[in-house]
Write an enzyme that holds these catalytic residues in place. Sequence first.
Site, mmCIF file in Angstrom:
data_model
loop_
_atom_site.group_PDB
_atom_site.id
_atom_site.type_symbol
_atom_site.label_atom_id
_atom_site.label_comp_id
_atom_site.label_asym_id
_atom_site.label_seq_id
_atom_site.Cartn_x
_atom_site.Cartn_y
_atom_site.Cartn_z
ATOM 1 C CG ASP A 195 2.645 5.522 6.572
ATOM 2 O OD1 ASP A 195 2.599 4.602 5.732
ATOM 3 O OD2 ASP A 195 3.542 5.603 7.449
ATOM 4 C CG ASN B 181 15.696 -17.153 -0.149
ATOM 5 O OD1 ASN B 181 14.664 -16.778 -0.708
ATOM 6 N ND2 ASN B 181 15.752 -17.436 1.140
ATOM 7 C CE1 TYR C 189 4.220 -9.036 8.694
ATOM 8 C CE2 TYR C 189 4.891 -11.115 7.695
ATOM 9 C CZ TYR C 189 4.234 -9.896 7.606
ATOM 10 O OH TYR C 189 3.588 -9.549 6.440
ATOM 11 C CB SER D 138 1.371 -9.825 14.725
ATOM 12 O OG SER D 138 2.071 -9.538 13.528
ATOM 13 C CE LYS D 139 -0.401 -8.693 7.811
ATOM 14 N NZ LYS D 139 -0.838 -7.281 7.556
ATOM 15 C CB THR E 61 1.340 -12.113 4.725
ATOM 16 O OG1 THR E 61 2.398 -13.007 4.388
ATOM 17 C CG2 THR E 61 1.119 -12.223 6.223
ATOM 18 C CG ASP E 62 2.668 -16.225 1.366
ATOM 19 O OD1 ASP E 62 3.219 -15.448 2.168
ATOM 20 O OD2 ASP E 62 3.261 -16.685 0.357
ATOM 21 C CD GLU E 63 6.094 -14.124 5.746
ATOM 22 O OE1 GLU E 63 6.529 -14.249 6.899
ATOM 23 O OE2 GLU E 63 6.611 -13.367 4.903
ATOM 24 C CB ILE F 238 2.432 -3.309 -0.842
ATOM 25 C CG1 ILE F 238 3.562 -4.340 -0.737
ATOM 26 C CG2 ILE F 238 1.355 -3.799 -1.807
ATOM 27 C CD1 ILE F 238 3.137 -5.681 -0.162
HETATM 28 P P1 NAD Z 1 6.287 -1.692 4.682
HETATM 29 O O1 NAD Z 1 6.978 -2.053 5.951
HETATM 30 O O2 NAD Z 1 7.075 -1.322 3.477
HETATM 31 O O3 NAD Z 1 5.272 -0.472 4.958
HETATM 32 C C1 NAD Z 1 4.479 -0.400 6.098
HETATM 33 C C2 NAD Z 1 3.927 1.015 6.209
HETATM 34 O O4 NAD Z 1 3.065 1.059 7.341
HETATM 35 C C3 NAD Z 1 5.012 2.080 6.430
HETATM 36 O O5 NAD Z 1 4.769 3.199 5.597
HETATM 37 C C4 NAD Z 1 4.856 2.444 7.898
HETATM 38 O O6 NAD Z 1 5.209 3.790 8.183
HETATM 39 C C5 NAD Z 1 3.359 2.207 8.113
HETATM 40 N N1 NAD Z 1 3.030 1.932 9.520
HETATM 41 C C6 NAD Z 1 3.658 1.066 10.362
HETATM 42 N N2 NAD Z 1 3.078 1.108 11.569
HETATM 43 C C7 NAD Z 1 2.053 2.007 11.483
HETATM 44 C C8 NAD Z 1 1.091 2.481 12.397
HETATM 45 N N3 NAD Z 1 1.052 2.025 13.668
HETATM 46 N N4 NAD Z 1 0.184 3.392 11.972
HETATM 47 C C9 NAD Z 1 0.207 3.862 10.697
HETATM 48 N N5 NAD Z 1 1.122 3.470 9.797
HETATM 49 C C10 NAD Z 1 2.026 2.538 10.178
HETATM 50 O O7 NAD Z 1 5.309 -2.914 4.383
HETATM 51 P P2 NAD Z 1 4.839 -3.534 2.980
HETATM 52 O O8 NAD Z 1 5.836 -4.514 2.525
HETATM 53 O O9 NAD Z 1 4.408 -2.432 2.088
HETATM 54 O O10 NAD Z 1 3.564 -4.353 3.443
HETATM 55 C C11 NAD Z 1 2.263 -3.743 3.466
HETATM 56 C C12 NAD Z 1 1.248 -4.773 3.929
HETATM 57 O O11 NAD Z 1 1.249 -5.883 3.055
HETATM 58 C C13 NAD Z 1 1.533 -5.327 5.323
HETATM 59 O O12 NAD Z 1 0.304 -5.457 5.993
HETATM 60 C C14 NAD Z 1 2.152 -6.690 5.055
HETATM 61 O O13 NAD Z 1 1.879 -7.571 6.108
HETATM 62 C C15 NAD Z 1 1.435 -7.085 3.787
HETATM 63 N N6 NAD Z 1 2.180 -8.005 2.891
HETATM 64 C C16 NAD Z 1 3.460 -7.703 2.495
HETATM 65 C C17 NAD Z 1 4.116 -8.551 1.605
HETATM 66 C C18 NAD Z 1 5.502 -8.234 1.109
HETATM 67 O O14 NAD Z 1 6.081 -9.030 0.364
HETATM 68 N N7 NAD Z 1 6.091 -7.088 1.433
HETATM 69 C C19 NAD Z 1 3.462 -9.711 1.138
HETATM 70 C C20 NAD Z 1 2.158 -9.984 1.566
HETATM 71 C C21 NAD Z 1 1.527 -9.123 2.444
HETATM 72 P P1 TYD Z 2 12.416 -11.213 3.276
HETATM 73 O O1 TYD Z 2 12.608 -10.294 2.125
HETATM 74 O O2 TYD Z 2 12.773 -10.725 4.648
HETATM 75 O O3 TYD Z 2 10.903 -11.705 3.212
HETATM 76 P P2 TYD Z 2 10.144 -12.890 4.067
HETATM 77 O O4 TYD Z 2 10.981 -13.309 5.191
HETATM 78 O O5 TYD Z 2 8.903 -12.191 4.528
HETATM 79 O O6 TYD Z 2 9.881 -13.977 3.083
HETATM 80 O O7 TYD Z 2 13.261 -12.532 3.002
HETATM 81 C C1 TYD Z 2 13.020 -13.327 1.859
HETATM 82 C C2 TYD Z 2 13.869 -14.573 1.980
HETATM 83 O O8 TYD Z 2 15.253 -14.184 1.878
HETATM 84 C C3 TYD Z 2 13.750 -15.288 3.321
HETATM 85 O O9 TYD Z 2 13.819 -16.692 3.097
HETATM 86 C C4 TYD Z 2 14.972 -14.823 4.110
HETATM 87 C C5 TYD Z 2 16.002 -14.597 3.042
HETATM 88 N N1 TYD Z 2 16.993 -13.531 3.313
HETATM 89 C C6 TYD Z 2 18.364 -13.792 3.169
HETATM 90 O O10 TYD Z 2 18.786 -14.918 2.836
HETATM 91 N N2 TYD Z 2 19.258 -12.780 3.409
HETATM 92 C C7 TYD Z 2 18.854 -11.530 3.793
HETATM 93 O O11 TYD Z 2 19.725 -10.646 4.042
HETATM 94 C C8 TYD Z 2 17.444 -11.267 3.898
HETATM 95 C C9 TYD Z 2 16.946 -9.909 4.306
HETATM 96 C C10 TYD Z 2 16.549 -12.303 3.643
#
Ligand code: NAD
Ligand code: TYD
Length: 339
Positions: free
Chosen positions: A33, A252, A153, A156-157, A125-127, A12
Amino acid sequence: MKILVTGGAGFIGSNFIYYMLEKHPDYKLVCLDALTYAGNLETLEDAMKNENFKFVKGDITDREAVRKLFGEEKFDIVVNFAAESHVDRSIETPEVFLKTNILGTQVLMDASREFEVKRYHQVSTDEVYGDLPLDRPDLFFTEETPIHTSSPYSASKAAADLLVSAYHRTYNFPATISRCSNNYGPFHFPEKLIPLMIANALADKPLPVYGEGLNIRDWLYVEDHCSAIDLIIHNGRVGEVYNIGGHNEKANIDVVKIIIKELGKSEELITYVTDRKGHDMRYAIDPAKIHAELGWLPATKFDDGIKKTIKWYLDNKPWWENIISGEYKEYYKKMYDGR
Ligand code: NAD
Ligand code: TYD
């Protein structure tokens, strides 16, 4: 305006960097990063060509390095994306989640206070709200829904969010928090559901669906998340939480079937595997507040977004093939072999 984007080599954060460079061509962006397994410099290759962008390798938990950077750069705004972000990994190895997600947030806030950053934004996150039951489709997460976490996870968030709110109340720290639902789109690391299913389907490998595949996630195209954060950092009220989501709930198994259909593959690839421990059933965001206060609405419907995403993975094979041919192989074996 100078903005620090932490975690910008991830999914993101990198999309946010591209969004901001285009939307605000006069802004300067610095990405900090640590380049963990989830960070990838190739993702930022195009951004590197822009003179308003700078990449700095460093860890948000490294207090001295963070202080030095803040002292040199004098940021106006900090947007903290850096985190350990994968629930499955947090179940295996929780400690690094606590360190990065909680202590890293504290380090960034301390530096922001010391160097008088005007706005700190925490990407959450909504989690943090836990989950909703499948048989109550009338229920949604609002900003008032109690924090009730399920995985290391999400815990911690949530801890980080509470710390951000505490800094606001105690020190009048100018912070905002956003809580978004599941994102999808370009540069999504291939261990997450949608890119994993695309990569496996293309290779005619089994598609591992946890449990019965009935768990519901509320999918948002990543660019819509970026536009929401852009609005919050400019117009959001300090001390407030904003939920971000576009009413795009899908089970899913339905997401997996859509991907199979788009790629012209067989549903016989679907393989039901042992469920995730403590698996959240349903996430569903009520985005009424951000819509009413900031006029935000998502621009991309799931049907279009998933097509665009699949096309991106087809057009950018080297990006993800490079990832899945490395350390990822060990991860995959550990998580899925014999599951
Ligand atoms: P990601 O895992 O793709 O990227 C995380 C980035 O953070 C990586 O580039 C990693 O190198 C960097 N990083 C990790 N530890 C670090 C540290 N100690 N110091 C500096 N950099 C560090 O994650 P994402 O999916 O892009 O998520 C980004 C943010 O958005 C997170 O805070 C996550 O909780 C939040 N978020 C994600 C989603 C989703 O669907 N992916 C949804 C809601 C919120
Ligand atoms: P994920 O992409 O890990 O996001 P989050 O757990 O943060 O929602 O998983 C999305 C949903 O898909 C979750 O309900 C777990 C499920 N899932 C599978 O069924 N198979 C898989 O291999 C993965 C990675 C996730």
